[in-house]
Structure formats: structure tokens, C-alpha cells
Design an enzyme around this catalytic site. Sequence first.
Site: not given
Length: 572
Positions: A50, A89, A331
Site C-alpha cells: 500500500t 505493519g 487485506e
Amino acid sequence: SCVHPDRPEPLDLHLGMFLPTLLNQATPEQMERFFTPAWNLRIIGTYAQTEMGHGTHLRGLETTATFDPSTQEFVLHSPTISSIKWWPGGLGKTSNHAIVLAQLHTQGRCHGLHAFIVPIRDMDTHVPLPGVVVGDIGPKFGFSEVDNGFLKLEHVRIPLDNMLMKFAKVEPDGTYVKPPSAKLTYGMVFIRSMIVGQSALALAKSCTIAIRYSAVRHQSELRPGEPEPQILNYQTQQHKLFPVLAAAYAFTFVGQYMKDTYRRISGDIHAGDYSQLPELHALSAGLKAFTTWAANAAIEVCRMSCGGHGYSRSSALPDIYVEFTPTCTYEGENTVMMLQTASRYLVKSYRQASVGQRLQGSVSYLSEAAAQRLRPRPVSGGAAPLSTQDLLSLVHLYQRRAASLVELAAKSIQQELQRGRSQEEAWNHSSIDLVRASDAHCHFVVVKLFVDKLEQVDDAAVKAVLSTLALLYALKGLADNSGDFLQAGLLTVPQATRVSARIKELLEELRPDAVALVDAFDLNDRKLNSVLGRYDGNVYEHLYEWARQSPLNATEVHESFHKYLKPLRSRL
Ligand SMILES: CCCCC/C=C\C/C=C\C/C=C\CC/C=C/C(=O)SCCNC(=O)CCNC(=O)[C@H](O)C(C)(C)COP(=O)(O)OP(=O)(O)OC[C@H]1O[C@@H](n2cnc3c(N)ncnc32)[C@H](O)[C@@H]1OP(=O)(O)O
Ligand SMILES: Cc1cc2nc3c(=O)[nH]c(=O)nc-3n(C[C@H](O)[C@H](O)[C@H](O)COP(=O)(O)OP(=O)(O)OC[C@H]3O[C@@H](n4cnc5c(N)ncnc54)[C@H](O)[C@@H]3O)c2cc1C
């Protein structure tokens, strides 16, 4: 360890995406070079796909990887502010490597998105490497334990062999070798499949807390002069919680099925058989969206059913919600996933069935529906008799609702095309119907899997109570979506009335077993981390103890009195 077993952690991406992506997309040599040190946490990685400007639209991602044959390197670059990698993350402060998804350029041509292993921090000092600008994106709704980060690459060079080349390749002279299937580089199917099981776990935890608490909480007056009843005896409390309990069991079985299906089909893919990949993509995308949306709403129902104490973090319900809710976004954003299932699978299957093709897998019912359309309709045309006791007939009802909504979506596209709209516009102007069709398809799959599971249960008593739960799940879904069934001519108003009455009976039937059914999830107090959901039911003493531990109670008079209140008083 001090880390709570279920809290998000900075290593989630390393374990949940970096390692699985290597397993799925690295060559044996790359496995040797990267997987072993990553397994030993020498390499700590994240999955950087992303960007600030794009999360859903993968083809719109801007990060580039340009091959330089003179040095046998790729040059990774973030050309614009919107191309900065954003959200991964563990990227901000934890990872020293990232799997970066970038548009591959070689010999003057762009070959689309591919995966590259990019070192981002020095393995010893952890200082960002030259050309790497990396950091944390700042406080979020939750996930405060995770350093979701940003990554700006300024002409960073990596060796040719850092492109994951199990499927696609770049030769030393820059020649691009296509993968056996372009779909293999999408990824995400593994984690979406796993998230279905996470939905089940979130539901199991939430309803365990809420139902146990509802068994120990006494409130108000049911019969004048009698002691305050357990709030679990109120029909409204049962109507809130027992469908969540039923969904927790349903999603547990679906989660198991999804994991088994992922394992089976990814095995076929590793053996070079890609034929089932569309079914796996459609199923994982749809069920991830269906189960996370349902669980997201249900966690809030459980929190609110615990009254004020549900709002206390001692209940664990606020944390369960805050940590679960991003599953509807990450996701694969849920709406987009539902559209994928509808547009790339259901409508395509509908059209194949309409020309007589025999369909397999979760859409085989569309062939049956197509054959049905060719047979003369019965004069009555009315809804078939409805049994509120027969699970198989309810499965068939859900199947017919799904077939009806897939047909409605396909016909909407056709009508839009006949109005002269382009393909893309026709699809966009039918997307509400497409999402409804996916939702109905997934709902049918869940009900069917629940009922299928009962056939595997030998113990009569267990089978009986699970059948009651399955009935409640199916009838509650029918009541909640009665508009679909009425519109499709699958339900009449008198039948809808009978459904509501039957639901009330089932709530009463489940009441004696409710606590045992949540105990059966076997979630120990440490995993639940909830004062309200304690196995021993000793809520009030532990609630008081928990409050006493609050940092604010470290002193009898908080420093704020001297710093603010007292000076304020003196000025008034
Ligand atoms: C130890 C294990 C622990 C596991 C525990 C579980 C969880 C904890 C661990 C980790 C989780 C913790 C935190 C979460 C971290 C979050 C990470 C992320 O969010 S990663 C980024 C996620 N982003 C996305 O999912 C992007 C969504 N967008 C897309 O997928 C695409 O843009 C989209 C919507 C598919 C459109 O792409 P496009 O290129 O336009 O494709 P088309 O629609 O044209 O379709 C082309 C054909 O490809 C097929 N397809 C599409 N996607 C896939 C896929 N993923 N797999 C297979 N096939 C795919 C599609 O069906 C079309 O096929 P046909 O041409 O019709 O045959
Ligand atoms: C907690 C968290 C952790 C994350 N971790 C990672 C990570 O580790 N790695 C990573 O790469 N990413 C990560 N992400 C990013 C995540 O994958 C994206 O946020 C997600 O894919 C959605 O994309 P987006 O944010 O661009 O939303 P958008 O796609 O901009 O969505 C915004 C709205 O637009 C709508 N929309 C978009 N496209 C369409 C369409 N075609 N049709 C109809 N409606 C559409 C959506 O439905 C939504 O309502 C994380 C995000 C969160 C919240």
C-alpha cells in the site's frame, strides 16, 4: 511472555505476510538466502504494498523497480509523495527488510507489479540505509502496539536476485520471463483465508464475555417482589447474544473449511495446477468480507449488551473491537472484495451456466438455477412450503436467494448495457446489486457449511444443540434479510411471521445451554483478558481490584489538584 497472546504485535507482518510470501514466491536459492535468517529473526520483514495514494487499486501503485543491466541491479524509487509506502505493519521502527511491491521496468517496458526484497535498515546498527526514509505513520484508532510505517525510496539499488522469481523472472540481459499465470503475483489469498478464522475467534471471545457476564449480572425486576433476574433471562438479551453465539460456531466451521481449502488448492498450485485459483480467490475474498463485517457488528452488540461495564477496558470488549475492526479494511477493503467475488466469479459463472455449462465448487447451484429457468414455472408461482425445522430446506432457500440475487445483478448489467452505457459504467451502476449477490452467496456458503458439519457430529446431544444453533443462525439470517426472500418469491408474509415465532422458541431452547456453549470454546481467562468474562464469574470483586490498580489511583490526591484546581480556585 509479557506480550498478550492475542494483541497485535510489530512482528505480525513478519510472521503473517513476510514469511508466507517468501514461501509462496521465493526461489529455492532465495529461500536459502532470506527464509532461514528471517525464521531466526535476524531478518525482520514487512509487506510493503500500500502507498499513500493507493491501497485498493494495485495497478495504480507508483513505486518503480527499474532494471539496470550494466550493474545487474534494480533501482527502487518513490517518484511522488503519493507513492510513499504507507501503512505496512512493523515498517516504522521494527523491520530491517521489506517485501516491496513495485512496477517492474526492464528494456523500456513496464511489466506490472512484482515483489522485491529491499533491505531498509543496517543489520547491526538498525540505522536506515542510504536512500531509505522510513518512520512511523503516527497514532491510529488502535493497533498502538504496531509501528505501521512509511517508506520513501530514493533510487535505492538492490541486486537482480532480490526480485522474488519463483514465477516471473528477469534475465541478466533484462529479458522479462512471464509467470505461468499473472494472478500468482497478487498474493493476499493466504491471509484472507486466515482472517476468516480470526472472525470466528473474535466472535467466540466476545460472546463468551457477554454471555458469562449476562449469567452473573442481575438487574431490574421480571416478576414483582421477586429477586432481580439474571439479565440472560430477558428475551431481548437472548435475541442480541444467541445469534452471535450461533455465528461464532458457524464461522469456526467456515474458518476450518477455508484453511483446508487454502491448503488443498495452494498444494495444487505448487504442483502447477492453477485451475482452482479463481475459486480460492473468490471464496477467500468473499468470506473475508462477509465474516469480518458480521463479526465487526457483533462485537459491538456484545459490548453494548454488557451495559456500562462493557465500555470499561476491564471487559476487554473495547480492545477486541479496536483490534478487529481494521480487518474490514486491510487485506482487501470489504466492498472491493465483495465486488471481486461478484464480478470476477459469480456473474462469470452465471453466464457460463446460462449457456448450459455444468459448474463445480461453491457456484454449482447456478447451473441448477439455470436449468430451473428453462423448465416451465409452476402455475402457483408462490413460495414453496417453509419448514422452520428442516435445515436442508433452509440451505436450499439460501441457495435460491443467492441464485436470484446473482441473476438480478447480471440482469442489471445487461439492462445498463442496453441503455447504451459502457461495460465499466454498466458494472458500476450495478455494483450495489453485485455486493448484495456476493453477500447472499457467502451467506449460503456459511449456512451450507454449518449444516454439512452436523453430519460429522456423532454425539447425539452435541448434534442436537448444534442443530438448534444452526437453525437459529439460518432463521435469524432469513428474518434479517426477509426483503431478499420476499422479493425473490421465496417467502410469504405469513411464513415470515412463523419464522419470528420460531426464533423466539429457539432462544428459549438455547437458554439452559448458553453458558456451556461458550465454555466449550475453551478460552482461558488469560486469553480472554476480561474481568466480565472470568470463568469463575467473580466479577465485582475483580472489577473493584482492577479499578484500584488504575495508575490514577497511585496517589490519593492527584498532582492535577495542586497543578490546576488549586491555582484555578485562587483566581476565581
Ligand atoms: C503465523 C500466521 C499468522 C496468521 C494470522 C492472521 C493474521 C495476523 C497476521 C497478519 C495480519 C495483520 C495485519 C494486517 C496487515 C495488512 C496487510 C495488508 O493490508 S496488505 C495489502 C492488502 N491490499 C489488498 O488486498 C489490495 C486489494 N486490491 C486488489 O486485490 C486488486 O486491486 C483488485 C481489487 C483485485 C483489482 O486488481 P486488478 O489488477 O484490477 O484485477 P482485476 O479485478 O482486473 O482481476 C484480474 C484477474 O485477477 C484475478 N485476481 C485478482 N486478485 C487475485 C488474487 N488475490 N488471487 C488470485 N486471482 C486474483 C481476478 O479474479 C481476475 O481474474 P480473471 O481475469 O477474471 O480470470
Ligand atoms: C491497521 C492496518 C494495517 C495495514 N497493514 C498493511 C500492511 O501491512 N501492508 C500493506 O501493504 N497495507 C496495509 N494496510 C493498508 C490496507 O491494505 C489498505 O488500507 C486497504 O487495502 C484499503 O485501501 P485504501 O486504504 O487505499 O482504501 P481505498 O481503496 O481508498 O478505499 C476507500 C473507499 O473507496 C472504496 N473503493 C475503492 N475502490 C473501489 C472500487 N473499485 N469500487 C468501489 N469502491 C471502491 C472502498 O470501498 C472504500 O469505501 C493496512 C491498513 C490498516 C488499516
